[in-house]
Design an enzyme around this catalytic site. Structure first.
Site, PDB file in Angstrom:
ATOM      1  N   ASN A   9       0.881  -1.170   0.000  1.00 57.55           N
ATOM      2  CA  ASN A   9       0.000   0.000   0.000  1.00 57.55           C
ATOM      3  C   ASN A   9       0.916   1.217   0.000  1.00 57.55           C
ATOM      4  O   ASN A   9       1.499   1.552   1.024  1.00 57.55           O
ATOM      5  CB  ASN A   9      -0.893  -0.030   1.255  1.00 57.55           C
ATOM      6  CG  ASN A   9      -1.701   1.252   1.406  1.00 57.55           C
ATOM      7  OD1 ASN A   9      -1.759   2.076   0.490  1.00 57.55           O
ATOM      8  ND2 ASN A   9      -2.329   1.420   2.564  1.00 57.55           N
ATOM      9  N   LYS A  11       0.222   4.228  -0.214  1.00 60.91           N
ATOM     10  CA  LYS A  11      -0.366   5.431   0.406  1.00 60.91           C
ATOM     11  C   LYS A  11      -0.084   6.644  -0.501  1.00 60.91           C
ATOM     12  O   LYS A  11      -0.066   6.496  -1.723  1.00 60.91           O
ATOM     13  CB  LYS A  11       0.149   5.608   1.831  1.00 60.91           C
ATOM     14  CG  LYS A  11      -0.033   4.323   2.658  1.00 60.91           C
ATOM     15  CD  LYS A  11       0.213   4.472   4.118  1.00 60.91           C
ATOM     16  CE  LYS A  11      -0.010   3.143   4.811  1.00 60.91           C
ATOM     17  NZ  LYS A  11       0.131   3.218   6.265  1.00 60.91           N
ATOM     18  N   HIS A  94      -9.423   1.525   5.017  1.00 59.30           N
ATOM     19  CA  HIS A  94      -8.132   1.668   5.696  1.00 59.30           C
ATOM     20  C   HIS A  94      -8.305   2.615   6.890  1.00 59.30           C
ATOM     21  O   HIS A  94      -9.061   3.576   6.820  1.00 59.30           O
ATOM     22  CB  HIS A  94      -7.075   2.213   4.726  1.00 59.30           C
ATOM     23  CG  HIS A  94      -5.699   2.099   5.291  1.00 59.30           C
ATOM     24  ND1 HIS A  94      -5.209   2.991   6.216  1.00 59.30           N
ATOM     25  CD2 HIS A  94      -4.734   1.174   5.113  1.00 59.30           C
ATOM     26  CE1 HIS A  94      -3.986   2.618   6.566  1.00 59.30           C
ATOM     27  NE2 HIS A  94      -3.675   1.514   5.911  1.00 59.30           N
ATOM     28  N   GLU A  96      -6.555   4.914   7.971  1.00 60.36           N
ATOM     29  CA  GLU A  96      -6.270   6.326   7.687  1.00 60.36           C
ATOM     30  C   GLU A  96      -7.484   7.006   7.051  1.00 60.36           C
ATOM     31  O   GLU A  96      -7.742   8.184   7.272  1.00 60.36           O
ATOM     32  CB  GLU A  96      -5.016   6.440   6.799  1.00 60.36           C
ATOM     33  CG  GLU A  96      -3.758   6.147   7.604  1.00 60.36           C
ATOM     34  CD  GLU A  96      -2.623   5.503   6.843  1.00 60.36           C
ATOM     35  OE1 GLU A  96      -2.612   5.539   5.606  1.00 60.36           O
ATOM     36  OE2 GLU A  96      -1.719   4.946   7.518  1.00 60.36           O
ATOM     37  N   GLU A 166      -5.273  -4.692  10.637  1.00 65.23           N
ATOM     38  CA  GLU A 166      -4.200  -3.717  10.846  1.00 65.23           C
ATOM     39  C   GLU A 166      -4.448  -2.979  12.158  1.00 65.23           C
ATOM     40  O   GLU A 166      -5.221  -2.005  12.185  1.00 65.23           O
ATOM     41  CB  GLU A 166      -4.175  -2.698   9.695  1.00 65.23           C
ATOM     42  CG  GLU A 166      -3.934  -3.304   8.340  1.00 65.23           C
ATOM     43  CD  GLU A 166      -3.353  -2.293   7.359  1.00 65.23           C
ATOM     44  OE1 GLU A 166      -2.332  -2.612   6.747  1.00 65.23           O
ATOM     45  OE2 GLU A 166      -3.902  -1.178   7.221  1.00 65.23           O
ATOM     46  N   GLY A 172       2.897   2.211  10.753  1.00 66.00           N
ATOM     47  CA  GLY A 172       3.888   3.273  10.564  1.00 66.00           C
ATOM     48  C   GLY A 172       4.645   3.639  11.833  1.00 66.00           C
ATOM     49  O   GLY A 172       5.367   4.629  11.870  1.00 66.00           O
ATOM     50  N   SER A 212       3.699  -2.235  10.179  1.00 66.16           N
ATOM     51  CA  SER A 212       5.154  -2.349  10.352  1.00 66.16           C
ATOM     52  C   SER A 212       5.709  -3.716   9.967  1.00 66.16           C
ATOM     53  O   SER A 212       6.608  -4.238  10.631  1.00 66.16           O
ATOM     54  CB  SER A 212       5.561  -1.980  11.787  1.00 66.16           C
ATOM     55  OG  SER A 212       5.211  -0.637  12.069  1.00 66.16           O
TER      56      SER A 212
HETATM   57  P1  13P Z   1       3.285   0.302   7.554  1.00 65.30           P
HETATM   58  O1  13P Z   1       3.732  -1.010   6.947  1.00 65.30           O
HETATM   59  O2  13P Z   1       4.036   1.481   7.074  1.00 65.30           O
HETATM   60  O3  13P Z   1       3.192   0.206   9.054  1.00 65.30           O
HETATM   61  O4  13P Z   1       1.751   0.531   7.051  1.00 65.30           O
HETATM   62  C1  13P Z   1       0.830  -0.474   7.209  1.00 65.30           C
HETATM   63  C2  13P Z   1      -0.404  -0.119   6.474  1.00 65.30           C
HETATM   64  O5  13P Z   1      -1.127   0.757   6.860  1.00 65.30           O
HETATM   65  C3  13P Z   1      -0.692  -0.845   5.223  1.00 65.30           C
HETATM   66  O6  13P Z   1      -1.971  -0.564   4.764  1.00 65.30           O
END
Ligand code: 13P
Length: 248
Positions: A9, A11, A94, A96, A166, A172, A212
């Site tokens: 992803n 982002k 997601h 976010e 997640e 992150g 992560s």
């Molecule tokens: P990270 O791997 O950067 O922690 O992000 C995970 C994520 O949100 C994947 O959708």
């Protein structure tokens, strides 16, 4: 047998040019692996990256979409627009998007139905906050997200869906859930699916962990009994790291 699926992803990272460069470096990995590999990229890069993928088996996904076919929704992108590009997946719900853009269980449910109608496979994200975990509410929260997301989704459609667990506190942050914690929640998700759709479907649905995931922890995560894949943010942005993940 569930085919493992590792999805990047990206982002809000990578310009079109940068994305094409990255895909050129990673796409051939799909020739040497039984793992399904996907990249979920910014909308504006989808078309160019589809061309870059060419005949390789790399799968392509979007990171969101609207549920309506068209209309006065300034700035939004519709399922027929994505279908025309020929994408395989769309990430829905997601954390976010739930946190910053008012995504709710209800809009997640609408988007899942709409994606399925257009033959795009949803990767549906669920997960609890740190506070919810610390107050012992994690399972209750995830159960509610799942029940609401899959309201009125048929068994046939359920098989096409990937669920990504997640935990928000692990995204992150460099903190991963321990592989046991992740597997415990993901087994619980499979139980919920079993309760709603029966054993056969629950054994078919693929469940990812996200938060992560890095080259140094991917093997342990992927070796868990119920974890079928990873949804990867940061480590999907560097070709060497992503290739290592796929080779878990
Ligand atoms: P990270 O791997 O950067 O922690 O992000 C995970 C994520 O949100 C994947 O959708």
């Amino acid at each position: 047998m569930r085919i493992p699926i590792i999805a990047g992803n990206w982002k809000m990272n990578k310009t079109i040019k940068e994305g094409v460069e990255l895909v050129n470096k990673i796409k051939d990995i799909t020739n040497d692996t039984d793992v399904e590999v996907a990249v979920c990229v910014p909308y504006i890069s989808l078309n160019e990256i589809k061309k870059t993928i060419g005949d390789s088996n790399l799968k392509l996904g979007a990171q969101n979409m609207h549920w309506e076919d068209n209309g006065a929704y300034t700035g939004e992108v519709s399922p027929p627009m994505l279908k025309e590009i020929g994408i395989n997946y769309v990430i829905i719900g997601h954390s976010e998007r739930r946190q910053y853009y008012n995504e709710t269980d209800e809009t997640v449910n609408k988007k899942i139905k709409s994606a399925l109608k257009y033959g795009i496979n949803p990767i549906v994200c669920v997960g609890e906050t740190l506070e919810q975990r610390e107050t012992g509410k994690a399972k209750e929260v995830v159960k509610k997200q799942i029940e609401n997301a899959f309201d009125d989704i048929s068994s046939d459609n359920m098989k096409k869906i990937v669920i990504a667990y997640e935990p928000i506190w692990a995204i992150g942050t460099g903190k991963t859930a321990s592989s046991e914690e992740a597997n415990d929640m993901i087994s619980y998700v499979r139980e919920i699916i079993k309760g709603k759709y029966g054993e056969e479907i629950s054994e078919e649905v693929r469940l990812q962990y996200g938060g992560s995931v890095k080259p140094n922890n991917v093997t342990e995560i992927m070796n868990q009994t119920d974890i079928d894949g990873a949804l990867v943010g940061g480590a999907s942005l560097k070709a060497e790291d992503f290739i290592e993940l796929v080779k878990f």
